[in-house]
Design an enzyme around this catalytic site. Sequence first.
Site, PDB file in Angstrom:
ATOM      1  N   GLY A 209       0.725  -0.917  -0.298  1.00 24.97           N
ATOM      2  CA  GLY A 209       0.077   0.181  -0.024  1.00 24.97           C
ATOM      3  C   GLY A 209       0.866   1.244  -0.169  1.00 24.97           C
ATOM      4  CG  ASN A 210      -0.517   4.829  -1.325  1.00 26.94           C
ATOM      5  OD1 ASN A 210      -1.019   4.895  -0.863  1.00 26.94           O
ATOM      6  ND2 ASN A 210      -0.344   3.763  -2.480  1.00 26.94           N
ATOM      7  CE1 TYR A 211       3.437   5.296   6.007  1.00 25.70           C
ATOM      8  CE2 TYR A 211       5.772   5.689   4.310  1.00 25.70           C
ATOM      9  CZ  TYR A 211       4.882   5.219   5.025  1.00 25.70           C
ATOM     10  OH  TYR A 211       5.499   4.596   5.671  1.00 25.70           O
TER      11      TYR A 211
END
Length: 402
Positions: A209-211
């Site tokens: 995923g990412n932030y």
Amino acid sequence: MRLKNKHIILGITGSIAAYKAAYLLRGLVKEGAEVQVVMTPAAKEFITPVTMSALSDRPVASEFFAANDGTWHSHVDMGQWADLMLVAPVTAATLGKMAHGIADNLLVTTYMSAKCPVYLAPAMDLDMFKHPSTLKNLEILQSYGDVILEPGEGELASGLHGKGRMQEPEQLVEEVVAFFNSKKKLLNKKVLVTAGPTYEKIDPVRFIGNYSSGKMGFALAEELANQGAEVTLVAGPVDLETSNFNIHRIDVESAQEMHAACLNYFPEMDAAIMCAAVADYRPKAIADKKIKRKADEMNIELEATTDIAAALGKLKTDNQMLVGFALETNDEEKNAVSKMAKKNLDFIVLNSLQDQGAGFGVDTNKITILSKDNNAQEFELKQKKEVAADIVEKLSQELQKL
Ligand code: CTP
């Protein structure tokens, strides 16, 4: 006199909040509006037509015919005359009739004949308001282009406390004034927004995923809805709430799900803003059991996801606008301009990670909007809400040119 010469139909239905319609009518008339009141039979149990006709200086329309002389009250003529129809309060029953074309009273036939925009201010008890049938009807009405003026939370006539309280008359007058000042720039426009990250499964308990927090995309959806647009928000996994009835939210997890939702909705949209931080790669295979720790090293083979913005860019017609975002760390403008061309975007919103206060998680952003015609508009560091207003302003200007 901010509503001088404006023609407004004020629809009133059978709710306790109908008494507030008298204050609302007074507020509209004070601003110079010409108001034709239309009441359902049930509304007359709550407030008398005498009060409303005295305040509006016109006979109240309620029945198809006048009982004494058979005069025909033409809902078609009223529908053509009006610049705006406001139904306040609108009950669950009338919402249902309007959503499904059950034209058994003058108010609903007038609604169905109206050529002008329609604003609806619901009032009901909290449980009725959150009943799936009410929510579904509101969604249907919103899909017809009607604007729902969200009820507030507060004390209800039943003595319970919750959401369902009609907006106060003064607030409703301001909504009407805002409509005529054309502050709502995107009435009858449909806009798709993607927001948040995507999660790409590795095994049943892990993902890539990412932030991305989704804050920018959600702020855009809110601002679009405030400007009268009907918004479809396709959101990746985020910890954010939406409660605006002009936002239809679809929650997805992976890039593939986001792609499928966008393909489904894009054809009916006037514009799409691609704000999601979509994963560019996903694991080639998802392990069906939790992967165990074994060797000191492990590799996960990845494959590219679909570029959703580029896919919509290929489908885009001359009547649609497509807007993208670019988050860059270096050669910002050059990279953003090439993304705009590659994805067939009309304009691209650039944020550089070199700028303090821009990017993931924070409440602020600093953007530059680059257009197809080589125009670059640089903005100050602002709250994401204000940044959303700048982007929506640009979108509405560009939509007007189509
Ligand atoms: N985007 C998308 N689908 C993807 C990847 C990106 O719709 N699979 C959209 C984003 O929502 C954004 C724009 O494309 O509007 C730019 O995304 P970005 O990740 O910055 O660009 P990429 O094309 O992925 O290029 P790179 O990661 O190499 O910078």
